[in-house]
Write an enzyme that holds these catalytic residues in place. Structure first.
Site: not given
Length: 391
Positions: A88, A218, A292, A383
């Site tokens: 990004e 998770k 993770d 952006h």
């Protein structure tokens, strides 16, 4: 399934250059994609067992560096350059801008409040009263349960067990400390040993499911906002009004007002985090340092707090109650990830709390930067210039 459809594997050595090439050729035959770039990498395949199956190559991701950010932590102390892996545009520049504000204001204070990792088995009985009695027995026998759990690990320590009754079931949530490891597998193995001990020693026996899903592995849950999963970390700073105006072009009063509006919007939406974007910095740091990546869903939840002080300065704080990070195990030992950890001084024993403080500080920097960008109008223009909207 016929043999022509099976992904090539080897029982002797499945982690070799030859097997990776064979699988890429197989994928080319099946899909038409040659995976030319994926097949170019520098690491030795022998380091991969335990991290990947059916290895075909490496997906390369850009890594940028943000900083420096001054951290006045109990574990992280000094100026840090933070590696962020992302695709990004504007992200690294934005975090660097927030880090500049923090550093020029004297740095961010970081605190690890507590840390636990959970496994939550569910036990089933004939009725609610039996389940209640079982709960009392668990309390009375905690030390023996703890001893059974800890036979499986030299690092994990069982600290306490939360309990809830539902119908004729009793849910237990085992809470461990896990050293420098994230510890999900560690506590699963330890809790299995504890449950087997319970099954053998509870009068009449006890049937259980190793995870009744209250560990919220998770998955985001409000339970973790109250009872920490991973590390509960707080990063706080007093932003000087002159510095915010000079660097960001934003007044502290305006940022405080905007934060009130954002808090209300997050409340109406039922968001897991009321600040601008905790997940961005956490995900980028996780990928760079071998965490993770699925733990971002738990780790990004938290509270963004603010208080406008009498002199016009602005107190800001990020509280992350379920930040799951590790400096040992998982992907942290892979070569490029280890390099990024080494940039932060987070390789070696006793460095997980330091990494947690760096992550929390990074989140706060990103929130300051994006919050100001939305106010000043730089959000869209940056952006357009640097990011995904460029033509």
């Amino acid at each position: 399934m016929n043999n022509d459809s099976r992904i090539p594997r080897s029982k002797e050595n499945d982690y070799s250059k030859e097997l990776a090439t064979m699988r890429r050729n197989f994928i080319k035959e099946k899909t038409g994609e040659a995976l030319d770039y994926t097949g170019q990498y520098t690491i030795d395949e022998s380091v991969l067992p335990g991290n990947i199956e059916n290895f075909i190559g490496i997906v390369q991701m850009p890594v940028g560096v943000a900083g420096p950010i001054r951290i006045n932590g109990e574990h992280a102390q000094g100026d840090f350059y933070v590696p962020l892996a992302t695709t990004e545009g504007t992200l690294v520049a934005s975090y660097s801008r927030g880090m500049r504000v923090i550093s020029e204001c004297g740095g961010v204070t970081t605190t690890v409040v507590e840390q636990f990792m959970q496994r939550a088995p569910a036990f089933l009985f004939d009725n609610a009263r039996e389940a209640r009695e079982f709960g009392n027995w668990v309390k009375e026998n905690f030390e023996s349960i703890k001893a059974a759990a800890e036979t499986t690990t030299s690092v994990g320590k069982l600290k306490h067990i939360h309990q809830w009754s539902v119908a004729r079931s009793r849910y237990l949530r085992f809470n461990y400390t896990t050293g420098d490891a994230a510890g999900q597998n560690m506590v699963g193995k330890a809790t299995l040993a504890a449950c087997e001990w319970i099954k053998r020693n509870y009068p009449g026996g006890a049937n259980y499911l190793l995870s009744g899903n209250m560990d919220t592995d998770k998955k985001h849950s409000h339970l973790n906002m109250l009872h920490s999963r991973g590390k509960r970390v707080i990063a706080e700073v007093v932003i000087k009004k002159e510095i915010l105006r000079e660097v960001m072009g934003v007044d502290t009063k305006m940022l405080a007002k905007a934060t009130v509006l954002a808090n209300t919007g997050a409340l109406m939406a039922g968001a897991a985090y009321n600040g601008p974007h905790a997940a961005n910095g956490i995900a980028a740091l996780f990928i760079a340092t071998g965490q993770d990546e699925a733990n971002v869903v738990e780790s990004h939840a938290g509270l963004f707090s603010h208080e406008l002080l009498d002199n016009g300065d602005l107190y800001l704080a990020v509280t992350l109650p379920s930040l799951i990070v590790a400096t040992f195990g998982g992907g942290t030992g892979l070569p490029t990830q280890r390099e990024c950890l080494n940039m932060l001084g987070c390789v070696g024993k006793g460095k997980a709390d330091k990494l947690a403080e760096i992550v929390a500080a990074t989140v706060l920097a990103g929130d300051i930067s994006l919050g100001c960008a939305v106010i000043s109008g730089d959000w869209v223009s940056s952006h357009d210039a640097l990011g995904r909207n460029r033509g």
